[in-house]
Design an enzyme around this catalytic site. Structure first.
Site: not given
Length: 115
Positions: A67-70
């Site tokens: 889950v791409p919080c980056h």
DNA sequence: ACGGTGACGCTCA
DNA sequence: TTGAGCGCCACCG
């Protein structure tokens, strides 16, 4: 078990606040190779002025980097923070084809995902 | 219930 | 350009 819908299910099943879940769900919509500002995610989560709270929710994301919080960065084009260290965040972004110079996204305006 | 906290954003000197 | 100040808001003790 890695399809988008399965992550949606994982998020819903996780014990977290409704706002955090909204934030994590919104992040799933950022395409690989693009980034979105904390402000944009706040808008997508239904609280346009809660950019700061979005940072908190990102910090609590247990599913990174799937889950791409980056892919969530500052509205200025700066990298922003990362729970596992900014180096790691830049590493993921570069791996997705995003060019980073120092702590700044190169050509931020053109690769920014808005909604 | 309430004040402190933080991966923000904006303005102004 | 850079830093200080301040408003913002969900969450946690």
């Amino acid at each position: 078990m890695s399809t988008p819908s399965s992550w949606i299910n994982r998020i819903h099943a996780y014990n977290a606040t409704p706002f955090s879940k909204k934030v994590w769900l919104a992040m799933l919509r950022i395409p690989k190779g693009k980034v979105a500002s904390y402000q944009t995610i706040a808008r997508m989560a239904g609280s346009p002025l809660a950019s700061r709270a979005v940072g908190n929710a990102c910090n609590a994301n247990p599913f990174a980097p799937r889950v791409p919080c980056h892919r969530v960065v500052s509205s200025s084009g700066e990298i922003g923070g990362y729970a596992h260290g900014i180096k790691k965040k830049i590493e993921w972004l570069k791996k997705e084809g995003i060019v980073v110079r120092g702590n700044t996204i190169v050509d931020f305006e053109t690769i920014e995902f808005q909604h």
